[in-house]
Scaffold this motif. Structure first.
Motif, PDB file in Angstrom:
ATOM      1  N   PRO A  33       0.833  -1.207   0.000  1.00 17.78           N
ATOM      2  CA  PRO A  33       0.000   0.000   0.000  1.00 17.78           C
ATOM      3  C   PRO A  33       0.864   1.251   0.000  1.00 17.78           C
ATOM      4  O   PRO A  33       1.923   1.285   0.607  1.00 17.78           O
ATOM      5  CB  PRO A  33      -0.807  -0.131   1.296  1.00 17.78           C
ATOM      6  N   ASN A  34       0.417   2.253  -0.695  1.00 17.02           N
ATOM      7  CA  ASN A  34       1.134   3.518  -0.761  1.00 17.02           C
ATOM      8  C   ASN A  34       0.133   4.666  -0.721  1.00 17.02           C
ATOM      9  O   ASN A  34       0.023   5.440  -1.663  1.00 17.02           O
ATOM     10  CB  ASN A  34       1.991   3.591  -2.026  1.00 17.02           C
ATOM     11  N   PRO A  35      -0.633   4.763   0.384  1.00 19.60           N
ATOM     12  CA  PRO A  35      -1.612   5.847   0.448  1.00 19.60           C
ATOM     13  C   PRO A  35      -0.929   7.198   0.618  1.00 19.60           C
ATOM     14  O   PRO A  35       0.209   7.272   1.061  1.00 19.60           O
ATOM     15  CB  PRO A  35      -2.445   5.490   1.679  1.00 19.60           C
ATOM     16  N   ARG A  36      -1.623   8.225   0.253  1.00 20.38           N
ATOM     17  CA  ARG A  36      -1.154   9.591   0.481  1.00 20.38           C
ATOM     18  C   ARG A  36      -2.186  10.276   1.349  1.00 20.38           C
ATOM     19  O   ARG A  36      -3.299  10.563   0.908  1.00 20.38           O
ATOM     20  CB  ARG A  36      -0.965  10.338  -0.837  1.00 20.38           C
ATOM     21  N   LEU A  37      -1.818  10.518   2.595  1.00 15.40           N
ATOM     22  CA  LEU A  37      -2.722  11.110   3.573  1.00 15.40           C
ATOM     23  C   LEU A  37      -2.480  12.604   3.680  1.00 15.40           C
ATOM     24  O   LEU A  37      -1.345  13.069   3.569  1.00 15.40           O
ATOM     25  CB  LEU A  37      -2.501  10.455   4.939  1.00 15.40           C
ATOM     26  N   THR A  38      -3.531  13.341   3.933  1.00 16.02           N
ATOM     27  CA  THR A  38      -3.369  14.757   4.243  1.00 16.02           C
ATOM     28  C   THR A  38      -2.758  14.871   5.631  1.00 16.02           C
ATOM     29  O   THR A  38      -2.601  13.875   6.345  1.00 16.02           O
ATOM     30  CB  THR A  38      -4.727  15.482   4.217  1.00 16.02           C
ATOM     31  N   GLY A  39      -2.432  16.069   6.053  1.00 14.21           N
ATOM     32  CA  GLY A  39      -1.887  16.250   7.396  1.00 14.21           C
ATOM     33  C   GLY A  39      -2.864  15.796   8.462  1.00 14.21           C
ATOM     34  O   GLY A  39      -2.492  15.091   9.412  1.00 14.21           O
ATOM     35  N   LEU A  40      -4.127  16.158   8.312  1.00 12.33           N
ATOM     36  CA  LEU A  40      -5.152  15.734   9.260  1.00 12.33           C
ATOM     37  C   LEU A  40      -5.359  14.228   9.195  1.00 12.33           C
ATOM     38  O   LEU A  40      -5.455  13.554  10.226  1.00 12.33           O
ATOM     39  CB  LEU A  40      -6.469  16.462   8.973  1.00 12.33           C
ATOM     40  N   GLY A  41      -5.387  13.681   7.992  1.00 12.20           N
ATOM     41  CA  GLY A  41      -5.541  12.238   7.833  1.00 12.20           C
ATOM     42  C   GLY A  41      -4.386  11.469   8.440  1.00 12.20           C
ATOM     43  O   GLY A  41      -4.576  10.419   9.058  1.00 12.20           O
ATOM     44  N   ALA A  47      -3.046   8.494  15.384  1.00 11.03           N
ATOM     45  CA  ALA A  47      -3.730   8.452  16.678  1.00 11.03           C
ATOM     46  C   ALA A  47      -4.609   7.207  16.795  1.00 11.03           C
ATOM     47  O   ALA A  47      -4.603   6.534  17.836  1.00 11.03           O
ATOM     48  CB  ALA A  47      -4.563   9.720  16.877  1.00 11.03           C
ATOM     49  N   ALA A  48      -5.347   6.892  15.749  1.00 12.11           N
ATOM     50  CA  ALA A  48      -6.230   5.723  15.800  1.00 12.11           C
ATOM     51  C   ALA A  48      -5.424   4.436  15.961  1.00 12.11           C
ATOM     52  O   ALA A  48      -5.781   3.564  16.779  1.00 12.11           O
ATOM     53  CB  ALA A  48      -7.084   5.656  14.531  1.00 12.11           C
ATOM     54  N   VAL A  49      -4.341   4.314  15.225  1.00  8.78           N
ATOM     55  CA  VAL A  49      -3.514   3.106  15.334  1.00  8.78           C
ATOM     56  C   VAL A  49      -2.891   3.011  16.723  1.00  8.78           C
ATOM     57  O   VAL A  49      -2.852   1.932  17.324  1.00  8.78           O
ATOM     58  CB  VAL A  49      -2.435   3.080  14.223  1.00  8.78           C
ATOM     59  N   MET A  50      -2.422   4.119  17.261  1.00 13.01           N
ATOM     60  CA  MET A  50      -1.790   4.076  18.582  1.00 13.01           C
ATOM     61  C   MET A  50      -2.805   3.774  19.680  1.00 13.01           C
ATOM     62  O   MET A  50      -2.488   3.074  20.644  1.00 13.01           O
ATOM     63  CB  MET A  50      -1.050   5.389  18.877  1.00 13.01           C
ATOM     64  N   ILE A  51      -4.024   4.252  19.552  1.00 14.19           N
ATOM     65  CA  ILE A  51      -5.060   3.935  20.543  1.00 14.19           C
ATOM     66  C   ILE A  51      -5.406   2.444  20.472  1.00 14.19           C
ATOM     67  O   ILE A  51      -5.501   1.768  21.507  1.00 14.19           O
ATOM     68  CB  ILE A  51      -6.299   4.829  20.341  1.00 14.19           C
ATOM     69  N   THR A  79       3.545   6.793   9.246  1.00 20.15           N
ATOM     70  CA  THR A  79       2.884   8.097   9.153  1.00 20.15           C
ATOM     71  C   THR A  79       3.717   9.055   8.316  1.00 20.15           C
ATOM     72  O   THR A  79       3.194   9.746   7.440  1.00 20.15           O
ATOM     73  CB  THR A  79       2.646   8.676  10.557  1.00 20.15           C
ATOM     74  N   ALA A  80       5.022   9.097   8.560  1.00 15.61           N
ATOM     75  CA  ALA A  80       5.892   9.999   7.796  1.00 15.61           C
ATOM     76  C   ALA A  80       5.992   9.585   6.332  1.00 15.61           C
ATOM     77  O   ALA A  80       6.135  10.434   5.451  1.00 15.61           O
ATOM     78  CB  ALA A  80       7.280  10.038   8.423  1.00 15.61           C
ATOM     79  N   LEU A  81       5.913   8.293   6.059  1.00 18.49           N
ATOM     80  CA  LEU A  81       5.985   7.827   4.673  1.00 18.49           C
ATOM     81  C   LEU A  81       4.694   8.060   3.906  1.00 18.49           C
ATOM     82  O   LEU A  81       4.714   8.276   2.700  1.00 18.49           O
ATOM     83  CB  LEU A  81       6.326   6.330   4.637  1.00 18.49           C
ATOM     84  N   TRP A  82       3.569   7.998   4.593  1.00 19.17           N
ATOM     85  CA  TRP A  82       2.282   8.065   3.916  1.00 19.17           C
ATOM     86  C   TRP A  82       1.676   9.457   3.840  1.00 19.17           C
ATOM     87  O   TRP A  82       0.676   9.650   3.158  1.00 19.17           O
ATOM     88  CB  TRP A  82       1.297   7.105   4.570  1.00 19.17           C
ATOM     89  N   VAL A  83       2.241  10.429   4.515  1.00 10.06           N
ATOM     90  CA  VAL A  83       1.720  11.802   4.416  1.00 10.06           C
ATOM     91  C   VAL A  83       2.130  12.361   3.061  1.00 10.06           C
ATOM     92  O   VAL A  83       3.256  12.161   2.607  1.00 10.06           O
ATOM     93  CB  VAL A  83       2.272  12.671   5.567  1.00 10.06           C
ATOM     94  N   LEU A  88       4.123  17.392   4.462  1.00 12.43           N
ATOM     95  CA  LEU A  88       5.227  16.679   5.109  1.00 12.43           C
ATOM     96  C   LEU A  88       5.535  17.193   6.513  1.00 12.43           C
ATOM     97  O   LEU A  88       5.846  16.413   7.410  1.00 12.43           O
ATOM     98  CB  LEU A  88       6.494  16.794   4.259  1.00 12.43           C
ATOM     99  N   LEU A  89       5.463  18.481   6.710  1.00 12.74           N
ATOM    100  CA  LEU A  89       5.856  19.038   8.007  1.00 12.74           C
ATOM    101  C   LEU A  89       4.898  18.677   9.136  1.00 12.74           C
ATOM    102  O   LEU A  89       5.229  18.859  10.304  1.00 12.74           O
ATOM    103  CB  LEU A  89       5.999  20.560   7.908  1.00 12.74           C
ATOM    104  N   THR A  90       3.731  18.155   8.801  1.00  9.83           N
ATOM    105  CA  THR A  90       2.795  17.784   9.861  1.00  9.83           C
ATOM    106  C   THR A  90       3.165  16.470  10.535  1.00  9.83           C
ATOM    107  O   THR A  90       2.792  16.243  11.682  1.00  9.83           O
ATOM    108  CB  THR A  90       1.360  17.668   9.320  1.00  9.83           C
ATOM    109  N   ALA A  91       3.897  15.601   9.837  1.00 11.24           N
ATOM    110  CA  ALA A  91       4.203  14.272  10.389  1.00 11.24           C
ATOM    111  C   ALA A  91       4.952  14.344  11.726  1.00 11.24           C
ATOM    112  O   ALA A  91       4.533  13.709  12.695  1.00 11.24           O
ATOM    113  CB  ALA A  91       4.966  13.434   9.374  1.00 11.24           C
ATOM    114  N   PRO A  92       6.054  15.115  11.843  1.00  6.30           N
ATOM    115  CA  PRO A  92       6.731  15.156  13.137  1.00  6.30           C
ATOM    116  C   PRO A  92       5.920  15.864  14.223  1.00  6.30           C
ATOM    117  O   PRO A  92       6.243  15.756  15.406  1.00  6.30           O
ATOM    118  CB  PRO A  92       8.022  15.930  12.861  1.00  6.30           C
ATOM    119  N   VAL A  93       4.869  16.557  13.835  1.00  5.50           N
ATOM    120  CA  VAL A  93       4.030  17.240  14.822  1.00  5.50           C
ATOM    121  C   VAL A  93       2.937  16.316  15.355  1.00  5.50           C
ATOM    122  O   VAL A  93       2.682  16.269  16.566  1.00  5.50           O
ATOM    123  CB  VAL A  93       3.406  18.518  14.199  1.00  5.50           C
ATOM    124  N   VAL A  94       2.301  15.551  14.466  1.00  6.56           N
ATOM    125  CA  VAL A  94       1.175  14.716  14.893  1.00  6.56           C
ATOM    126  C   VAL A  94       1.623  13.443  15.593  1.00  6.56           C
ATOM    127  O   VAL A  94       0.872  12.872  16.389  1.00  6.56           O
ATOM    128  CB  VAL A  94       0.238  14.364  13.716  1.00  6.56           C
TER     129      VAL A  94
END
Length: 158
Positions: A33-41, A47-51, A79-83, A88-94
């Motif tokens: 799989p190679n999804p491309r997620l938005t920053g919110l996604g 968060a969902a996976v960690m919960i 998360t960093a690969l799929w954003v 890109l800058l949202t990955a280290p924040v979320v």
């Protein structure tokens, strides 16, 4: 718009335009799989996976914070690969926010809101190494992807 193209698509493919690779693992890599997620996604995914992983760790390993921390590292990398490139800058924040959200399921708390909060703060303090490690993984992957994109832009538009 030229004929045969769609608004967001790359256009029609010409026969023989795909480069053949000699690697036998190339078809296997294309199936991943190679999804491309938005920053919110990306944040919601992490968060969902960690919960969910927090609940599983609590159920299977008796709320082991170390197991939770180890599982956090690949989730940070994914998360960093799929954003997508624009976010890109949202990955280290979320990623650290998702770590704390999932840690709520693993942290041992006492009675009431005060005990619960104290358990969360203690877990964050004692598991800071995993938190920093996962954030570093996400930051390094983000930096690498950003540098690679800048290099490709520079090669295309000298």
């Amino acid at each position: 718009m030229p004929r045969g193209r769609t608004a967001g698509g790359p256009g029609p493919r010409r026969p023989g335009s795909l480069r053949q690779t000699a690697s036998p693992s190339a078809p296997a890599l294309r199936r991943l799989p190679n999804p491309r997620l938005t920053g919110l996604g990306g944040g919601l995914f992490c968060a969902a996976v960690m919960i969910v992983l927090g609940f599983l760790v609590r159920l299977l390993f008796g709320a082991s914070e170390t197991v939770y921390g180890v599982l956090f590292l690949p989730v940070s990398a994914l998360t960093a690969l799929w954003v997508r490139r624009g976010d890109l800058l949202t990955a280290p924040v979320v990623v650290p926010i998702a770590f704390a959200a999932g840690l709520l399921t693993v942290a041992d708390g006492g009675q009431g809101a005060g005990g619960w909060l104290m358990g969360l703060v203690t877990a964050l303090a004692t598991q800071a190494g995993w938190l920093y490690g996962g954030t570093l993984v996400a930051a390094v992957i983000t930096l690498g992807r950003g540098l690679r994109a800048a290099h490709h832009r520079r090669r295309r538009h000298p």
